[in-house]
Scaffold this active site. Structure first.
Site, PDB file in Angstrom:
ATOM      1  N   ARG A   1     -30.299   9.065 -21.969  1.00 30.64           N
ATOM      2  CA  ARG A   1     -31.037   7.839 -21.611  1.00 30.64           C
ATOM      3  C   ARG A   1     -30.647   6.707 -22.562  1.00 30.64           C
ATOM      4  O   ARG A   1     -30.475   5.573 -22.161  1.00 30.64           O
ATOM      5  CB  ARG A   1     -32.556   8.081 -21.636  1.00 30.64           C
ATOM      6  CG  ARG A   1     -33.366   6.788 -21.523  1.00 30.64           C
ATOM      7  CD  ARG A   1     -34.808   6.987 -21.039  1.00 30.64           C
ATOM      8  NE  ARG A   1     -35.489   8.095 -21.646  1.00 30.64           N
ATOM      9  CZ  ARG A   1     -35.945   8.127 -22.916  1.00 30.64           C
ATOM     10  NH1 ARG A   1     -35.798   7.084 -23.695  1.00 30.64           N
ATOM     11  NH2 ARG A   1     -36.545   9.207 -23.379  1.00 30.64           N
TER      12      ARG A   1
ATOM     13  N   TYR B   1     -32.008 -13.413  -3.471  1.00 35.43           N
ATOM     14  CA  TYR B   1     -32.197 -12.153  -2.747  1.00 35.43           C
ATOM     15  C   TYR B   1     -33.705 -11.872  -2.582  1.00 35.43           C
ATOM     16  O   TYR B   1     -34.482 -12.060  -3.521  1.00 35.43           O
ATOM     17  CB  TYR B   1     -31.501 -11.044  -3.537  1.00 35.43           C
ATOM     18  CG  TYR B   1     -31.797  -9.655  -3.044  1.00 35.43           C
ATOM     19  CD1 TYR B   1     -31.514  -9.274  -1.739  1.00 35.43           C
ATOM     20  CD2 TYR B   1     -32.366  -8.707  -3.888  1.00 35.43           C
ATOM     21  CE1 TYR B   1     -31.795  -7.995  -1.292  1.00 35.43           C
ATOM     22  CE2 TYR B   1     -32.646  -7.421  -3.457  1.00 35.43           C
ATOM     23  CZ  TYR B   1     -32.354  -7.077  -2.147  1.00 35.43           C
ATOM     24  OH  TYR B   1     -32.636  -5.813  -1.703  1.00 35.43           O
TER      25      TYR B   1
ATOM     26  N   ASP C   1     -27.186 -14.458 -11.166  1.00 39.43           N
ATOM     27  CA  ASP C   1     -26.888 -13.255 -10.383  1.00 39.43           C
ATOM     28  C   ASP C   1     -25.497 -13.474  -9.787  1.00 39.43           C
ATOM     29  O   ASP C   1     -25.308 -14.325  -8.917  1.00 39.43           O
ATOM     30  CB  ASP C   1     -27.959 -13.088  -9.293  1.00 39.43           C
ATOM     31  CG  ASP C   1     -27.755 -11.829  -8.455  1.00 39.43           C
ATOM     32  OD1 ASP C   1     -26.601 -11.361  -8.362  1.00 39.43           O
ATOM     33  OD2 ASP C   1     -28.738 -11.330  -7.871  1.00 39.43           O
TER      34      ASP C   1
ATOM     35  N   LYS D   1     -22.643  -3.467  -4.934  1.00 42.32           N
ATOM     36  CA  LYS D   1     -21.879  -4.259  -3.971  1.00 42.32           C
ATOM     37  C   LYS D   1     -20.383  -4.221  -4.314  1.00 42.32           C
ATOM     38  O   LYS D   1     -19.802  -3.162  -4.318  1.00 42.32           O
ATOM     39  CB  LYS D   1     -22.458  -5.670  -3.925  1.00 42.32           C
ATOM     40  CG  LYS D   1     -23.995  -5.705  -3.762  1.00 42.32           C
ATOM     41  CD  LYS D   1     -24.420  -5.099  -2.455  1.00 42.32           C
ATOM     42  CE  LYS D   1     -25.890  -5.185  -2.105  1.00 42.32           C
ATOM     43  NZ  LYS D   1     -26.914  -4.898  -3.079  1.00 42.32           N
TER      44      LYS D   1
HETATM   45  C1  LIG Z   1     -27.653 -10.861  -4.671  1.00 44.15           C
HETATM   46  C2  LIG Z   1     -28.365  -9.563  -4.911  1.00 44.15           C
HETATM   47  N1  LIG Z   1     -28.969  -9.363  -6.093  1.00 44.15           N
HETATM   48  C3  LIG Z   1     -29.616  -8.194  -6.360  1.00 44.15           C
HETATM   49  C4  LIG Z   1     -29.706  -7.182  -5.421  1.00 44.15           C
HETATM   50  C5  LIG Z   1     -30.440  -5.908  -5.740  1.00 44.15           C
HETATM   51  O1  LIG Z   1     -29.539  -4.894  -6.024  1.00 44.15           O
HETATM   52  P1  LIG Z   1     -29.787  -3.315  -5.740  1.00 44.15           P
HETATM   53  O2  LIG Z   1     -29.963  -3.137  -4.282  1.00 44.15           O
HETATM   54  O3  LIG Z   1     -28.569  -2.685  -6.325  1.00 44.15           O
HETATM   55  O4  LIG Z   1     -31.029  -2.946  -6.499  1.00 44.15           O
HETATM   56  C6  LIG Z   1     -29.091  -7.362  -4.183  1.00 44.15           C
HETATM   57  C7  LIG Z   1     -29.172  -6.301  -3.150  1.00 44.15           C
HETATM   58  O5  LIG Z   1     -28.885  -6.506  -1.993  1.00 44.15           O
HETATM   59  C8  LIG Z   1     -28.411  -8.590  -3.912  1.00 44.15           C
HETATM   60  O6  LIG Z   1     -27.816  -8.830  -2.728  1.00 44.15           O
END
Ligand SMILES: Cc1ncc(COP(=O)(O)O)c(C=O)c1O
Length: 380
Positions: free
Chosen positions: A46, A98, A170, A195
């Site tokens: 961890r 998101y 992000d 992604k």
């Molecule tokens: C732009 C963006 N940020 C954060 C996330 C969250 O990521 P995760 O699904 O890996 O938790 C996503 C998920 O679709 C996303 O598209």
């Protein structure tokens, strides 16, 4: 080292025990100590694991960051960044983010006493206006999900730093291949490595990158304290994905540009949004801020949910699924999928209608993808 060399080699020395050129999956919970109070290097997975360290170092290198931390998901990475906030603190966020990030802000952080103000991310002056004495963080996503609005990172960073706050970007949509916000003034970069970074729709993960030792220490403390770490096998898959990030991103983008140009001319399509199209309102900013335009293409049908249903049912190659960034092309209906956690009113306010469709363009033969879209548009 340049980008692709770093993607293949950074943090990935041949294994010291066997000479394996690939970092092994260290599927271990614990590591022996050399002596009392003298761990050999790692203690407990961890707190740290060699496969995870390799991924963290590689990601940091690609984002031009001094420090990297990997998490069990993008949301866990976001949560770890938000852990630096205390009750009474204030966050200014771009309104185009998101849906899951919005849910974490509103349904987890706000009840714990953190306040949020949402602004139009395309207007840097809107961030300046929303700043309060308690503002600690500014959150942006650029290009944003799903309507691909851009935030001018350099302009917003200047405003944020004048105020003594920290800017978080992000960077999931462009990936470090097309954009490195830390070099443009952001203090923290966050990723859903689920992604493009991993790239094959087979692993959920997240990451936080920074040059700031104090922010790194605080987030690393939370990583260990709260424990939302990725397992070694997931780290290994992400490392393998990273090795081909550059070649994948180039092909993703070539395909996306061709598809955006096809959709923009199609009589059934009301509007096509892609930063690589000169018609995108921030095309010039995209050219200045990014090294490419990415592979998310969003378009609008004007016949509502019924037309969307006919369209997605007629597709044969595009898969109707959540997520993005994998080698296979996906189609998503933000109103009922990625942004379903928003109320219809909240969606309307940020421009997502029932006819909004988001494509995650993969790396298949683009002729097949265009034929698939053309066939579905004809019958919908
Ligand atoms: C732009 C963006 N940020 C954060 C996330 C969250 O990521 P995760 O699904 O890996 O938790 C996503 C998920 O679709 C996303 O598209």
């Amino acid at each position: 080292m340049r980008f692709s060399t770093k993607a293949i080699r950074a943090g990935q020395r041949p294994d010291p025990t066997t000479g394996s050129i690939i970092v092994p999956v260290y599927q271990a919970v614990n590591f022996v100590f050399d002596d009392v109070a003298r761990p050999h290097g790692f203690e407990y997975s961890r707190s740290g694991n060699p496969t995870r360290t390799a991924l963290e170092q590689c990601l940091a290198s690609l984002e031009e960051a001094r420090f990297g931390l990997a998490f069990g998901s993008g949301m866990a990475a976001t949560d770890a960044v938000l852990s630096i906030l205390r009750p009474g603190d204030h966050v200014v966020s771009a309104e185009h983010i998101y849906g899951g990030t919005f849910r974490l802000f509103e349904q987890v952080c706000r009840p714990r006493g953190v306040n949020f103000t949402y602004v139009d991310g395309t207007r840097p002056e809107a961030f300046a206006k929303a700043m309060q004495p308690a503002t600690k963080l500014i959150w942006v996503e650029t290009p944003a999900n799903p309507l691909l609005q851009l935030v001018d990172v350099r302009a917003v960073a200047e405003i944020v730093h004048d105020h003594g706050a920290k800017l978080v970007a992000d960077n999931t949509f462009p990936s470090p291949y097309f954009q490195r916000p830390l070099t443009q003034g952001a203090d923290i970069v966050m990723h859903s490595t689920t992604k493009y970074v991993s790239g094959h729709s087979d692993v959920i993960g997240g990451a936080v990158l920074t040059n700031d030792p104090l922010l790194h220490e605080a987030i690393k403390f939370y990583q260990n304290a709260a424990g939302a770490v990725p397992g070694p096998w997931d780290c290994w898959l992400s490392l393998r994905g990273l090795k081909t990030l550059a070649v994948r991103m180039r092909q993703h983008e070539t395909n996306a540009q061709a598809i955006a140009e096809f959709l923009e001319k199609h009589p059934k399509v009301e509007r096509t949004v892609y930063p690589g199209l000169p018609s995108h309102p921030q095309h010039e900013l995209a050219r200045a801020q990014m090294d490419g335009f990415g592979a998310i293409v969003t378009f609008q049908l004007d016949g509502g949910v019924e037309q969307v249903r006919r369209f997605v049912k007629a597709l044969k190659i595009f898969l109707f699924a959540e997520s993005l960034g994998g080698v296979e092309s996906l189609v998503c209906h933000p109103a009922t999928m990625s942004h379903a956690t928003l109320t219809p009113e909240e969606r309307r306010k940020i421009g997502i209608t029932d006819g909004t469709i988001r494509l995650s363009v993969g790396i298949e033969d683009v002729e097949d993808l265009i034929e698939d879209l053309d066939r579905a548009l004809r019958v919908c």
